[in-house]
Every structure is written in C-alpha cells, then in structure tokens.
Scaffold this motif. Structure first.
Motif, PDB file in Angstrom:
ATOM      1  N   LYS A  58       6.058  -5.103 -19.801  1.00 33.02           N
ATOM      2  CA  LYS A  58       5.735  -3.972 -19.975  1.00 33.02           C
ATOM      3  C   LYS A  58       4.668  -3.334 -20.806  1.00 33.02           C
ATOM      4  O   LYS A  58       4.651  -4.301 -22.126  1.00 33.02           O
ATOM      5  CB  LYS A  58       6.991  -2.961 -20.450  1.00 33.02           C
ATOM      6  N   GLY A 115       3.958   3.153 -19.187  1.00 31.11           N
ATOM      7  CA  GLY A 115       4.969   3.655 -18.289  1.00 31.11           C
ATOM      8  C   GLY A 115       5.168   3.169 -16.905  1.00 31.11           C
ATOM      9  O   GLY A 115       6.273   3.193 -16.241  1.00 31.11           O
ATOM     10  N   ASP A 165       8.196   1.139 -16.449  1.00 30.70           N
ATOM     11  CA  ASP A 165       9.673   1.814 -16.415  1.00 30.70           C
ATOM     12  C   ASP A 165       9.613   2.492 -15.038  1.00 30.70           C
ATOM     13  O   ASP A 165      10.838   2.157 -14.639  1.00 30.70           O
ATOM     14  CB  ASP A 165       9.216   3.070 -17.539  1.00 30.70           C
ATOM     15  N   TRP A 219      17.865   5.605 -21.389  1.00 25.24           N
ATOM     16  CA  TRP A 219      17.494   6.651 -22.257  1.00 25.24           C
ATOM     17  C   TRP A 219      18.624   7.651 -22.362  1.00 25.24           C
ATOM     18  O   TRP A 219      18.689   8.796 -21.715  1.00 25.24           O
ATOM     19  CB  TRP A 219      16.293   7.314 -21.710  1.00 25.24           C
ATOM     20  N   VAL A 227       4.831   8.020 -30.185  1.00 23.70           N
ATOM     21  CA  VAL A 227       5.087   6.950 -29.654  1.00 23.70           C
ATOM     22  C   VAL A 227       4.076   6.720 -28.447  1.00 23.70           C
ATOM     23  O   VAL A 227       4.425   7.444 -27.496  1.00 23.70           O
ATOM     24  CB  VAL A 227       6.605   6.761 -29.165  1.00 23.70           C
ATOM     25  N   ARG A 249       0.353   4.630 -26.735  1.00 26.39           N
ATOM     26  CA  ARG A 249      -0.917   3.899 -26.890  1.00 26.39           C
ATOM     27  C   ARG A 249      -1.856   4.767 -27.827  1.00 26.39           C
ATOM     28  O   ARG A 249      -1.923   6.060 -27.582  1.00 26.39           O
ATOM     29  CB  ARG A 249      -1.734   3.937 -25.463  1.00 26.39           C
ATOM     30  N   GLN A 307      -7.556   8.771 -24.620  1.00 24.96           N
ATOM     31  CA  GLN A 307      -6.973   9.728 -23.658  1.00 24.96           C
ATOM     32  C   GLN A 307      -5.646  10.342 -24.283  1.00 24.96           C
ATOM     33  O   GLN A 307      -5.320  11.571 -23.912  1.00 24.96           O
ATOM     34  CB  GLN A 307      -6.457   8.753 -22.533  1.00 24.96           C
ATOM     35  N   LEU A 351       4.102   5.357 -33.825  1.00 28.17           N
ATOM     36  CA  LEU A 351       4.305   4.080 -33.541  1.00 28.17           C
ATOM     37  C   LEU A 351       3.472   3.967 -32.374  1.00 28.17           C
ATOM     38  O   LEU A 351       3.353   4.625 -31.466  1.00 28.17           O
ATOM     39  CB  LEU A 351       5.528   4.003 -32.964  1.00 28.17           C
ATOM     40  N   GLY A 352       2.575   3.086 -32.619  1.00 31.84           N
ATOM     41  CA  GLY A 352       1.295   2.557 -31.403  1.00 31.84           C
ATOM     42  C   GLY A 352       0.730   1.428 -31.774  1.00 31.84           C
ATOM     43  O   GLY A 352       0.570   1.004 -32.773  1.00 31.84           O
ATOM     44  N   GLY A 407       1.706  -1.548 -33.401  1.00 36.08           N
ATOM     45  CA  GLY A 407       2.270  -2.507 -32.578  1.00 36.08           C
ATOM     46  C   GLY A 407       3.351  -1.965 -31.645  1.00 36.08           C
ATOM     47  O   GLY A 407       3.380  -0.758 -31.448  1.00 36.08           O
ATOM     48  N   TYR A 408       3.891  -2.784 -31.091  1.00 39.77           N
ATOM     49  CA  TYR A 408       4.873  -2.295 -29.894  1.00 39.77           C
ATOM     50  C   TYR A 408       6.253  -2.676 -29.904  1.00 39.77           C
ATOM     51  O   TYR A 408       6.407  -3.818 -30.292  1.00 39.77           O
ATOM     52  CB  TYR A 408       4.301  -2.968 -28.260  1.00 39.77           C
ATOM     53  N   ALA A 409       7.221  -1.894 -30.090  1.00 37.75           N
ATOM     54  CA  ALA A 409       8.257  -2.162 -30.465  1.00 37.75           C
ATOM     55  C   ALA A 409       9.231  -1.247 -29.797  1.00 37.75           C
ATOM     56  O   ALA A 409       9.450  -0.014 -30.003  1.00 37.75           O
ATOM     57  CB  ALA A 409       8.511  -2.027 -31.966  1.00 37.75           C
ATOM     58  N   GLU A 410      10.153  -1.980 -28.718  1.00 37.83           N
ATOM     59  CA  GLU A 410      10.878  -1.047 -27.918  1.00 37.83           C
ATOM     60  C   GLU A 410      12.313  -0.271 -28.884  1.00 37.83           C
ATOM     61  O   GLU A 410      12.079   0.906 -28.903  1.00 37.83           O
ATOM     62  CB  GLU A 410      11.737  -1.728 -27.075  1.00 37.83           C
ATOM     63  N   GLU A 421      -2.800  13.458 -18.557  1.00 40.11           N
ATOM     64  CA  GLU A 421      -1.657  12.934 -18.649  1.00 40.11           C
ATOM     65  C   GLU A 421      -1.151  12.741 -17.169  1.00 40.11           C
ATOM     66  O   GLU A 421      -0.540  13.746 -16.911  1.00 40.11           O
ATOM     67  CB  GLU A 421      -0.522  13.317 -19.522  1.00 40.11           C
TER      68      GLU A 421
HETATM   69  P1  ADP Z   1       1.322   5.352 -20.568  1.00 41.85           P
HETATM   70  O1  ADP Z   1       1.921   4.746 -19.397  1.00 41.85           O
HETATM   71  O2  ADP Z   1      -0.055   6.259 -20.367  1.00 41.85           O
HETATM   72  O3  ADP Z   1       1.184   4.506 -21.893  1.00 41.85           O
HETATM   73  P2  ADP Z   1       3.667   6.998 -20.581  1.00 41.85           P
HETATM   74  O4  ADP Z   1       4.190   8.073 -21.544  1.00 41.85           O
HETATM   75  O5  ADP Z   1       3.640   7.018 -18.968  1.00 41.85           O
HETATM   76  O6  ADP Z   1       2.084   6.545 -21.008  1.00 41.85           O
HETATM   77  O7  ADP Z   1       4.654   5.873 -20.912  1.00 41.85           O
HETATM   78  C1  ADP Z   1       4.454   4.964 -21.969  1.00 41.85           C
HETATM   79  C2  ADP Z   1       5.731   4.147 -22.098  1.00 41.85           C
HETATM   80  O8  ADP Z   1       5.613   3.093 -23.230  1.00 41.85           O
HETATM   81  C3  ADP Z   1       7.108   4.689 -22.653  1.00 41.85           C
HETATM   82  O9  ADP Z   1       8.162   4.149 -22.235  1.00 41.85           O
HETATM   83  C4  ADP Z   1       7.039   4.830 -24.201  1.00 41.85           C
HETATM   84  O10 ADP Z   1       8.005   4.773 -24.763  1.00 41.85           O
HETATM   85  C5  ADP Z   1       6.323   3.360 -24.350  1.00 41.85           C
HETATM   86  N1  ADP Z   1       5.626   3.071 -25.578  1.00 41.85           N
HETATM   87  C6  ADP Z   1       4.283   3.288 -25.819  1.00 41.85           C
HETATM   88  N2  ADP Z   1       3.933   2.819 -26.933  1.00 41.85           N
HETATM   89  C7  ADP Z   1       4.835   2.211 -27.213  1.00 41.85           C
HETATM   90  C8  ADP Z   1       4.930   1.356 -28.553  1.00 41.85           C
HETATM   91  N3  ADP Z   1       3.931   1.116 -29.429  1.00 41.85           N
HETATM   92  N4  ADP Z   1       6.028   0.542 -28.823  1.00 41.85           N
HETATM   93  C9  ADP Z   1       7.081   0.923 -27.950  1.00 41.85           C
HETATM   94  N5  ADP Z   1       7.019   1.581 -26.742  1.00 41.85           N
HETATM   95  C10 ADP Z   1       6.037   2.313 -26.495  1.00 41.85           C
END
Ligand code: ADP
Length: 485
Positions: free
Chosen positions: A15, A18, A21, A259, A304, A306, A310, A333-334, A360-363, A383
């Motif tokens: 991942k 989005g 997901d 979720w 949360v 990127r 954008q 967070l990003g 960073g990326y942290a679920e 978006e």
């Molecule tokens: P995009 O696909 O354009 O980045 P979306 O809102 O469609 O934006 O999906 C982003 C997904 O990535 C979501 O599930 C969001 O929770 C997750 N996400 C984005 N940045 C992070 C992060 N730094 N750490 C954890 N999850 C993140």
C-alpha cells in the motif's frame, strides 16, 4: 461472470495510498454482493508479499516475457479470502519492503516502464488464455497507469477479447516514459501515435489505458466531471471529454471492518455512536503520544495524508501559525515532498506543544489520529475520491475539506441544516482554510450542535454496498454488450 482485477497495490499486501484500500475492499464487496461473480486479483509479488498469502497449488511458469524478467504466476488467496494471482518476478519486484515505485531515496525505479509493462502484459495474457489455467475472464478491470498497457496489448494481440474497464484513481500520475525504450515493452510501433499511447513525445501508460479500454471509470461522480475540464484534466481533458459516453463516476466506499471504532484494535478506547463520549479517551492518549499540551478543551485537528501540493499541504502549512494562535492544536502524519516535510519539521520545532508531527507511513497511528482528533483536515487542490474524510466521519471526527472531487460528493457543510456532516471551504488558499478552521472552532464550542453533527456523520452509509451494486450493473452491461457484438 469472471472478472480479472489488476492493481499494482492491494491492502494489506502492499500500500502507498487509497488505491490499495479500494483494490482490497471493492472486489471483496462485489464478490459478497453477488456470489455468481468470480473476481480474482492480480498484483506483483513485492518483497515479503509471498509470505502474506495462502498458496493454492503450483506456480505457473511464464518464462522470460520482457527483457531478463523470468516470471511465474502464483495462485493463492488474499487474506480477505479472494482468489488471487501473484506475479512473481524477483528481478522486477523484490526491491525492499514498501519500495513499490520508488527507491529508498524516493527516486522512481529506472525500469518502472518494464516492471509495469510486465504486469500489464501478464494481465493481457490471462485475459486471452486464462482458460488454460481454469480461469477465462469475461471482464478485465485495470487500475491506474501501472496497468494501462493491458488494454493496449489486448488490442494488439487479439481482435476479440474480453471487454476492459480502466479506473482512473488519480489522473495526475501518467506513467510517462522515454519513447526510445518502447521497442523493449513489446508494444507495436504503430501504437506510438497521437491516436494511441503517445503523449508529447513520450509513452504514456495512462493514455494507453484511456485510449484502448472499452470503458473508463473514476472514483467519484464529481471527479468524472472535473477531469473533462482543462483545470483538472492534466493535459488529457480533450481525450476524456471526447470519451464521456464511456466514462462512469462511481463513488468509492470504505471497509466497515477495517474502519470500525467499536472494534479497532489500534485504539486506546473503542466506542460507537451510542457511546460517543468515550471518544475523548483517544484524544487524551493522542495528545500525550505526541507530547502536546494537555488541553482537552481546545479543538484538535488531524491530517493523515501524502505530503504533496495535490493535498494542499503547502497552503495549510502557511496557515498553521495563525491556526495555533486561534487556539487549536494540530497533528500531522504523512510523508512526501521533502520541502513540505522540512517545513513541517520547522513549524513543529516552533510550536512543540501545539503541533504534533510524524513523518512516515504508520497504519496504526493513522487510526489513532483519526479516532482521537475532533476534526480531520483534507485541503486537497483536487481529490479523485479521498478516503480519509469518510474514515473520519465514521469515527465521529468531522472533516474540514475543500469542495472538490469526492470530497464534494461526501461532505456537506454543517450550515446545511439537515444534511451537514463537516466543514467545507471553496478555494485552496491559506485564508480559506484558516476561516474554515475558525468556523470549526466555533462549532466545537457549541457542544450540543457539535455532538449532533458528529452523530449524523457517524451514521452516514459509506459502505461499499451502493458502489458494488453500480459496479455489478456496469460489468453486466459490458458482458451483455460483448456477447451481442
Ligand atoms: P491518496 O490515495 O490520494 O493518497 P486517499 O485518501 O484516497 O488518498 O487514500 C489515502 C490512504 O492512505 C488512506 O487509507 C490513508 O489513511 C492512508 N495514508 C495516507 N498517508 C498515510 C500515512 N502517512 N500513514 C498511514 N496511512 C496513510
């Protein structure tokens, strides 16, 4: 009906955004909605992915299809139970955990064209000769530029193939590559033209997907309209508006299993709309996790995302000092653009007690932030759909969004008495987002109203049911059309 669903990332195996997901939850929703649909996934076996699936039978050898890439297909089951094929080619895909498209310095892998031409090509091979392995698809469903050559290969190889739909999750990512390498991709020379996959002298995988597919989809109705305009069309508005009759905008849903504040294991305290008061324990824990002042009475705003233009992070950052001055705390967070990461680090050092930051990326942290904050800001310039605003609403955290794309389709400003479920602003500017945050602060102080709107947001139905139904109708339509022709 048999559907091959091809994606370059599928949660939880891989991942970056989005797409992952959606690629996990939409096919699952479709299969659950209609058990007559046999939908199977195809994704590369990046580092570590083979250990995360249940293997089902022997790998199918494919040999050397592109360059030195020796590949095989591993039949397996995704953790959600769907049948899947992993495209195993260590030379192409095993490059370190999480390094799907970029190396550790955030540069594109130099051979991304070959890596995703391989994925596209294998997708087309299954489309044409999957019957030999017991799976002859009726519909091919491609996603984003990484799969854009599949319809081109199908067009090139076979007069009559299963119909192909191409979903654009983000039109900004073109997958453009230098033309000199095109002979290595296996695409016939005549396809490199304006009426094909050429885009300003380069090969565009995205344009290939748009040009050669039978149908196009985007992930929200408003984005489907927007991309026909110069402002949002990323140089392809002409082509897309000429394809309007085969373009559908179907809103993404979200997984109510992943979720769900009632069962989410990442949270300090579970809750639901009947026990909304419990949510505050997550806020307290979050303030402490990020070393912020213990001010439960100040609104806490999360991001949360990127970290890119954008997503509007640049103009949001410019407004942070004023927002803090106005009495809010913020947690971000990003990861993403270096300049934005640096700017946020600087702001955090200036406001250590009011701005929490995790680069960073942290679920798990993303779940804790979405549950613990009072508001979640999504200030995107554009978006396609956006998922976090829907996650937030489901967790009783009100979204503050710019009116664009899927944000416009899911969030209604609280001034609309009966349907308001968030805060909406019009223009991507620091002043506008600051004013939206001010309005959020006023709403926060009106406890009764704040409570009522949060309850309403939590009970909105963002499940996949409606989308799965629309997708099944579209698949049926494509299948019927194909059998008549
Ligand atoms: P995009 O696909 O354009 O980045 P979306 O809102 O469609 O934006 O999906 C982003 C997904 O990535 C979501 O599930 C969001 O929770 C997750 N996400 C984005 N940045 C992070 C992060 N730094 N750490 C954890 N999850 C993140």
């Amino acid at each position: 009906m048999r559907v091959l669903y091809i994606a370059s990332e599928i949660y939880p195996l891989a991942k970056t955004g989005g797409l992952a997901d959606v690629a996990a939850s939409l096919p699952h929703a479709i299969a659950s909605y209609d058990s007559d649909i046999d939908i199977r996934l195809l994704m590369p076996a990046y580092s570590g992915v083979k250990d995360m699936v249940t293997h089902m039978g022997s790998p199918i050898k494919l040999g050397c299809l592109l360059g030195d890439f020796e590949a095989e297909l591993i039949p397996c089951k995704h953790p959600n139970g769907l049948d899947m094929y992993l495209l195993d080619c260590p030379a192409a895909y095993e490059r370190g955990k999480g390094l799907l498209y970029l190396d550790e310095h955030k540069n594109d892998w130099a051979d991304n064209d070959l890596r995703f031409a391989l994925l596209s090509r294998v997708g087309a091979m299954i489309a044409i000769s999957g019957g030999m392995m017991g799976f002859a698809p009726d519909i091919i469903h491609c996603n984003d530029w990484q799969t854009g050559l599949t319809p081109a290969f199908l067009h090139q190889w076979a007069g009559r193939t299963p119909p192909c739909i191409f979903t654009i999750h983000n039109l900004q990512f073109h997958g453009n590559f230098p033309a000199w390498n095109r002979h290595r991709l296996g695409i016939a020379g005549e396809y490199f033209s304006v009426n094909g996959l050429e885009f300003h002298g380069q090969i565009s995988f995205l344009k290939a997907g748009i040009w050669f597919s039978d149908y196009l989809a985007t992930v929200s109705p408003t984005y489907a309209d927007e991309i026909t305009t110069e402002e949002y069309g990323a140089g392809l508005a002409g082509l897309i508006s000429g394809s309007k009759d085969r373009l559908k905008g179907i809103l993404n849903g979200i997984s109510h299993d992943e979720w769900n504040a009632k069962t989410d294991k990442a949270l300090v305290q579970n809750y639901d709309d009947d026990n909304l008061a419990l949510k505050k324990h997550n806020k307290r824990a979050l303030l402490s996790e990020f070393n912020l002042e213990e001010s439960m009475n100040k609104p806490l705003i999360g991001i949360v995302s990127r970290l890119t233009e954008q997503k509007g992070i640049d103009y949001f950052c410019a407004a942070i000092p004023n927002m803090i001055e106005a009495g809010v705390n913020i947690i971000v967070l990003g990861e993403g653009d270096k300049a934005l990461e640096t700017q946020l680090c600087f702001l955090q050092s200036k406001f250590p007690k009011n701005l929490g930051l995790k680069i960073g990326y942290a679920e798990d942290a993303s779940h804790r932030i979405i549950a613990g904050c009072d508001f979640l800001a999504v200030p995107s310039r554009f978006e396609p759909c956006g998922l976090t605003q829907m996650y937030a609403m489901r967790y009783g955290t009100l979204p503050i969004v710019r009116h664009t794309g899927g944000l416009a389709d899911t969030v209604k400003d609280f001034s609309l008495k009966k349907e308001g479920n968030g805060i909406v602003f019009a223009y991507p500017s620091s002043d506008d987002v600051y004013n939206a945050v001010k309005r959020a602060t006023e709403l926060y102080r009106d406890r009764r109203k704040f409570f009522d709107i949060r309850k309403r947001a939590m009970t909105e139905d963002f499940s996949w049911n409606a989308s799965a139904k629309s997708w099944i109708e579209l698949y049926n339509h494509m299948n019927n059309e194909n059998s008549v022709n």
